[in-house]
Design an enzyme around this catalytic site. Structure first.
Site, PDB file in Angstrom:
ATOM      1  N   ARG A   1      12.780  11.644  17.306  1.00 23.08           N
ATOM      2  CA  ARG A   1      12.231  11.240  16.777  1.00 23.08           C
ATOM      3  C   ARG A   1      10.196  11.500  17.642  1.00 23.08           C
ATOM      4  O   ARG A   1       9.367  11.896  16.808  1.00 23.08           O
ATOM      5  CB  ARG A   1      11.337   9.630  15.982  1.00 23.08           C
ATOM      6  CG  ARG A   1      12.796   9.326  15.270  1.00 23.08           C
ATOM      7  CD  ARG A   1      12.508   8.176  14.882  1.00 23.08           C
ATOM      8  NE  ARG A   1      11.263   7.896  14.659  1.00 23.08           N
ATOM      9  CZ  ARG A   1      10.840   8.051  13.259  1.00 23.08           C
ATOM     10  NH1 ARG A   1      11.637   7.742  12.311  1.00 23.08           N
ATOM     11  NH2 ARG A   1       9.338   7.492  12.959  1.00 23.08           N
TER      12      ARG A   1
ATOM     13  N   ASN B   1       8.341   8.584  28.243  1.00 24.19           N
ATOM     14  CA  ASN B   1       7.055   8.083  26.821  1.00 24.19           C
ATOM     15  C   ASN B   1       5.465   8.227  27.137  1.00 24.19           C
ATOM     16  O   ASN B   1       5.010   8.369  26.397  1.00 24.19           O
ATOM     17  CB  ASN B   1       7.256   6.351  26.315  1.00 24.19           C
ATOM     18  CG  ASN B   1       8.553   6.771  25.654  1.00 24.19           C
ATOM     19  OD1 ASN B   1       9.784   7.136  25.419  1.00 24.19           O
ATOM     20  ND2 ASN B   1       9.495   5.262  25.410  1.00 24.19           N
TER      21      ASN B   1
ATOM     22  N   CYS C   1      17.054   6.227  11.661  1.00 27.38           N
ATOM     23  CA  CYS C   1      17.025   5.815  13.521  1.00 27.38           C
ATOM     24  C   CYS C   1      17.995   4.882  13.187  1.00 27.38           C
ATOM     25  O   CYS C   1      17.691   3.395  12.466  1.00 27.38           O
ATOM     26  CB  CYS C   1      15.508   5.915  13.862  1.00 27.38           C
ATOM     27  SG  CYS C   1      15.874   5.258  15.480  1.00 27.38           S
TER      28      CYS C   1
ATOM     29  N   ARG D   1      18.451  10.662  27.650  1.00 26.62           N
ATOM     30  CA  ARG D   1      18.191  11.014  27.150  1.00 26.62           C
ATOM     31  C   ARG D   1      17.109  10.622  27.509  1.00 26.62           C
ATOM     32  O   ARG D   1      15.598  10.449  27.543  1.00 26.62           O
ATOM     33  CB  ARG D   1      17.828  10.552  25.321  1.00 26.62           C
ATOM     34  CG  ARG D   1      18.029  11.108  24.274  1.00 26.62           C
ATOM     35  CD  ARG D   1      18.322  10.658  22.524  1.00 26.62           C
ATOM     36  NE  ARG D   1      16.976  10.203  22.996  1.00 26.62           N
ATOM     37  CZ  ARG D   1      16.370   9.739  22.290  1.00 26.62           C
ATOM     38  NH1 ARG D   1      17.646   8.123  21.726  1.00 26.62           N
ATOM     39  NH2 ARG D   1      15.540   8.842  22.097  1.00 26.62           N
TER      40      ARG D   1
ATOM     41  N   ASP E   1      11.406  -2.408  23.937  1.00 28.81           N
ATOM     42  CA  ASP E   1      12.361  -1.702  24.452  1.00 28.81           C
ATOM     43  C   ASP E   1      12.789  -2.024  25.968  1.00 28.81           C
ATOM     44  O   ASP E   1      13.834  -1.754  27.041  1.00 28.81           O
ATOM     45  CB  ASP E   1      11.548  -0.217  25.412  1.00 28.81           C
ATOM     46  CG  ASP E   1      11.175   0.509  24.599  1.00 28.81           C
ATOM     47  OD1 ASP E   1      11.232   0.902  23.291  1.00 28.81           O
ATOM     48  OD2 ASP E   1       9.997   1.351  24.844  1.00 28.81           O
TER      49      ASP E   1
ATOM     50  N   ARG F   1      11.985   3.720  10.454  1.00 31.28           N
ATOM     51  CA  ARG F   1      10.663   3.731  11.618  1.00 31.28           C
ATOM     52  C   ARG F   1       9.747   4.874  10.748  1.00 31.28           C
ATOM     53  O   ARG F   1       9.977   6.063  10.874  1.00 31.28           O
ATOM     54  CB  ARG F   1      10.748   5.019  13.075  1.00 31.28           C
ATOM     55  CG  ARG F   1      11.790   3.911  13.747  1.00 31.28           C
ATOM     56  CD  ARG F   1      11.971   3.634  14.890  1.00 31.28           C
ATOM     57  NE  ARG F   1      11.426   4.752  15.909  1.00 31.28           N
ATOM     58  CZ  ARG F   1      10.930   4.784  17.107  1.00 31.28           C
ATOM     59  NH1 ARG F   1      12.405   5.602  17.705  1.00 31.28           N
ATOM     60  NH2 ARG F   1      10.263   5.384  17.526  1.00 31.28           N
ATOM     61  N   PRO F   2       9.005   4.557   9.827  1.00 27.57           N
ATOM     62  CA  PRO F   2       8.303   5.075   8.802  1.00 27.57           C
ATOM     63  C   PRO F   2       6.866   5.726  10.059  1.00 27.57           C
ATOM     64  O   PRO F   2       6.555   4.530  10.655  1.00 27.57           O
ATOM     65  CB  PRO F   2       7.803   4.185   8.651  1.00 27.57           C
ATOM     66  CG  PRO F   2       7.750   2.292   9.104  1.00 27.57           C
ATOM     67  CD  PRO F   2       9.051   2.640   9.958  1.00 27.57           C
ATOM     68  N   ILE F   3       6.017   6.572   9.105  1.00 28.56           N
ATOM     69  CA  ILE F   3       4.845   7.595   9.757  1.00 28.56           C
ATOM     70  C   ILE F   3       3.943   7.321   8.794  1.00 28.56           C
ATOM     71  O   ILE F   3       3.124   7.769   9.047  1.00 28.56           O
ATOM     72  CB  ILE F   3       5.653   8.882  10.147  1.00 28.56           C
ATOM     73  CG1 ILE F   3       5.758   9.832   8.808  1.00 28.56           C
ATOM     74  CG2 ILE F   3       6.264   9.092  11.231  1.00 28.56           C
ATOM     75  CD1 ILE F   3       5.326  10.920   8.973  1.00 28.56           C
TER      76      ILE F   3
HETATM   77  C1  EPZ Z   1       7.119   4.818  20.744  1.00 26.31           C
HETATM   78  O1  EPZ Z   1       7.279   4.366  19.265  1.00 26.31           O
HETATM   79  C2  EPZ Z   1       8.156   4.491  21.309  1.00 26.31           C
HETATM   80  N1  EPZ Z   1       8.850   5.953  21.552  1.00 26.31           N
HETATM   81  C3  EPZ Z   1       9.378   3.907  21.520  1.00 26.31           C
HETATM   82  O2  EPZ Z   1      10.891   3.754  22.737  1.00 26.31           O
HETATM   83  C4  EPZ Z   1       8.966   2.246  21.484  1.00 26.31           C
HETATM   84  O3  EPZ Z   1       9.844   0.822  21.049  1.00 26.31           O
HETATM   85  C5  EPZ Z   1       7.598   2.331  20.629  1.00 26.31           C
HETATM   86  O4  EPZ Z   1       6.943   2.538  20.492  1.00 26.31           O
HETATM   87  C6  EPZ Z   1       7.504   0.339  20.998  1.00 26.31           C
HETATM   88  O5  EPZ Z   1       6.763  -0.085  21.779  1.00 26.31           O
HETATM   89  C7  EPZ Z   1       7.422   6.745  22.593  1.00 26.31           C
HETATM   90  O6  EPZ Z   1       6.491   6.376  23.070  1.00 26.31           O
HETATM   91  C8  EPZ Z   1       9.093   7.748  22.442  1.00 26.31           C
HETATM   92  P1  EPZ Z   1       5.381   2.263  16.922  1.00 26.31           P
HETATM   93  P2  EPZ Z   1       6.591   4.478  18.356  1.00 26.31           P
HETATM   94  O7  EPZ Z   1       4.488   3.190  15.747  1.00 26.31           O
HETATM   95  O8  EPZ Z   1       5.429   4.707  19.081  1.00 26.31           O
HETATM   96  C9  EPZ Z   1       5.642   0.583  13.240  1.00 26.31           C
HETATM   97  C10 EPZ Z   1      12.628   3.955  23.739  1.00 26.31           C
HETATM   98  O9  EPZ Z   1      13.509   3.234  23.876  1.00 26.31           O
HETATM   99  N2  EPZ Z   1       5.238   1.772  12.548  1.00 26.31           N
HETATM  100  O10 EPZ Z   1       4.748   1.824  18.645  1.00 26.31           O
HETATM  101  O11 EPZ Z   1       7.142   5.449  16.876  1.00 26.31           O
HETATM  102  C11 EPZ Z   1       7.428   0.718  13.414  1.00 26.31           C
HETATM  103  O12 EPZ Z   1       8.655   1.208  13.098  1.00 26.31           O
HETATM  104  C12 EPZ Z   1      11.847   4.152  21.912  1.00 26.31           C
HETATM  105  O13 EPZ Z   1      12.263   4.635  24.980  1.00 26.31           O
HETATM  106  C13 EPZ Z   1       5.157   1.508  10.956  1.00 26.31           C
HETATM  107  O14 EPZ Z   1       4.626   1.044  10.311  1.00 26.31           O
HETATM  108  O15 EPZ Z   1       6.399   3.192  18.082  1.00 26.31           O
HETATM  109  C14 EPZ Z   1       7.377  -0.386  14.820  1.00 26.31           C
HETATM  110  O16 EPZ Z   1       8.183  -1.317  14.138  1.00 26.31           O
HETATM  111  C15 EPZ Z   1      12.573   3.410  21.087  1.00 26.31           C
HETATM  112  N3  EPZ Z   1       4.697   3.066  10.518  1.00 26.31           N
HETATM  113  C16 EPZ Z   1       6.000  -0.623  14.891  1.00 26.31           C
HETATM  114  O17 EPZ Z   1       4.960   0.076  14.475  1.00 26.31           O
HETATM  115  C17 EPZ Z   1       3.945   3.873  11.064  1.00 26.31           C
HETATM  116  O18 EPZ Z   1       3.444   5.205  11.333  1.00 26.31           O
HETATM  117  C18 EPZ Z   1       6.106  -0.378  16.231  1.00 26.31           C
HETATM  118  O19 EPZ Z   1       5.870   1.231  16.402  1.00 26.31           O
HETATM  119  C19 EPZ Z   1       4.643   3.760  13.120  1.00 26.31           C
HETATM  120  C20 EPZ Z   1       4.784   2.539  13.361  1.00 26.31           C
END
Ligand code: EPZ
Length: 421
Positions: free
Chosen positions: A92, A23, A116, A399, A307, A121-123
């Protein structure tokens, strides 16, 4: 397709070497799009997600290759700016090319990432941050079409329903490095992977301050240059092997594991009665006494990582007493529960809280891996279970865990890979 077969009840001992963080590496590889120069990234794991990111770069006409644990990327003069559905839909984290493409090319077309298995997992946070930087974004035919010709530094609050966002912080930070003016990210994520990305960007000539805090300040520069960087060790892989040691009542040195990156897990392991000691090469994890149940809530860093939630749950299934795990990052990330229960665990789910009643032993069974960390949890359960466990669909493990069965065998586990019939 392959499956992993585990003959359980073997105590693990010896040393396991942790690979480079998946990551941390993914956004760092994406960040090489910010310069025309050659970048050399070391400590790169051989994993499916990493090769997907390299494919995305190559698809942009960037020279990208991995030899052993070194990736060399040269993005000189690339003109393409599209990350296609066929690649984004398999990972993603592909979304993290959005920021660098906008920073460098001032335009990007990235397939909108889909759903997912660990929940929605919104953006929206990514989009909110980029719009604050002046990017015009619309969604057309499943693609995010982003026009960054009017980008400028901005003051951005990057908070969401579940707190900060790791990849959104990375995306905005990368976009802002080449954006005129000063960008301030409030409520920035401060996970070690974000800090590692900042370190790489600084080596490239970016002006960044405050990384590792919740307030990152980026002063845009005209150009970034090539850089060399070694990716940090994978704290989630390290945590998984620490739990493998604990669940098998073993004694394992987890080489390269960094205490400061794993402090929340170490705290819970010690509270449960597992000994964790810092040694020159990493962390030594040893079973010393009967384990006690735990009460865990996943949180953003430095809280307990989502994680490692599933793997921790496997340990709790064989820990006498009642343990409670509440998931605050992905409230639906409990797909492993039904499979663990098939192995004899006693877990009930109440909303985003799992209540785990420790059982004397688990019993090997055929189980289905559903996502990366859930799969790791099933492997841990298989290591302690009586008899044979067949973990199907292990492409998820490929992965994110480099040479998993080889590392486990070295520690004394009886694990092998078989082709599915
Ligand atoms: C990173 O994902 C990691 N992936 C994930 O690891 C990890 O679970 C996650 O961070 C949390 O630590 C990578 O680094 C490639 P977030 P990321 O945005 O950045 C919500 C693994 O198993 N959210 O920090 O996509 C989201 O739904 C993976 O290795 C929104 O609502 O996670 C979650 O509830 C899985 N809107 C929270 O925020 C957004 O636009 C944190 O997600 C983005 C996120």
């Amino acid at each position: 397709m392959d499956k992993l077969v585990i003959e359980g009840s073997k105590r693990l001992s010896g040393t396991v070497e942790i690979s480079g963080s998946k990551n941390a590496c993914l956004p760092i590889l994406a960040a090489t799009l910010l310069t025309d120069d050659k970048c050399v990234i070391r400590n790169v794991s051989t994993l499916r997600d990493i090769s997907t990111m390299l494919k995305i770069l190559k698809n942009l006409d960037v020279k990208a290759k991995q030899e052993s644990d070194v990736a060399t990327i040269e993005a000189a003069g690339y003109k393409k700016f599209i990350a296609p559905y066929e690649l984004v839909s398999t990972m993603r984290a592909s979304i993290c090319v959005l920021g660098p493409l906008l920073g460098k090319q001032k335009r990007a077309e990235v397939s909108f990432p889909g759903g997912c298995v660990i929940g929605p997992r919104p953006i929206d946070i990514h989009l909110k941050g980029l719009r604050a930087l002046g990017v015009n974004i619309k969604v057309e035919k499943g693609y995010l079409i982003a026009d960054g010709r009017k980008m400028r530094g901005s003051h951005i609050y990057l908070g969401g329903h579940f707190g900060s966002s790791v990849l959104a912080t990375g995306n905005i930070m990368m976009a802002a490095t080449l954006t005129k003016g000063v960008t301030v990210i409030e409520n920035a994520a401060c996970e070690p992977e974000v800090v590692d990305l900042a370190h790489f960007l600084i080596k490239m000539g970016a002006k960044i301050k405050g990384h590792s805090t919740h307030r990152i300040v980026i002063e845009g520069v005209k150009k970034l240059h090539g850089a060399e960087h070694a990716v940090i060790p994978d704290r989630i892989e390290a945590g998984t092997y620490m739990l493998a040691a604990a669940i098998t009542k073993g004694d394992v040195i987890v080489k390269n594991a960094k205490l400061e990156h794993l402090i929340a897990l170490v705290d819970k392991l010690e509270e449960s009665g597992v000994s964790v000691k810092k040694v020159p090469s990493g962390l030594r994890v040893k079973h010393v006494k009967k384990l006690k149940p735990a009460d865990i809530t996943t949180l953003t860093y430095p809280g307990f990582p989502t994680d490692i939630q599933a793997q921790m749950m496997s340990l709790m299934t064989v820990t006498d007493g009642i343990s409670v795990i509440t998931e605050k990052i992905y409230p639906e990330r409990f797909i492993h529960i039904s499979e663990l229960n098939r192995m004899g665990a006693d877990i009930i789910l109440e909303g985003a809280t799992a209540v785990i009643k420790g059982v004397k032993s688990l019993s090997g069974a055929p189980v289905m891996a559903s996502d990366l960390r859930a799969s790791a949890a099933l492997v841990l359960a298989g290591l302690v279970a009586e008899g044979r466990t067949d973990v199907h669909r292990i492409y998820h493990l490929d992965r994110g865990y480099e040479r998993l069965e080889e590392k486990l065998v070295k520690l004394g586990a009886n694990v092998w890979r078989e082709k599915e019939k």
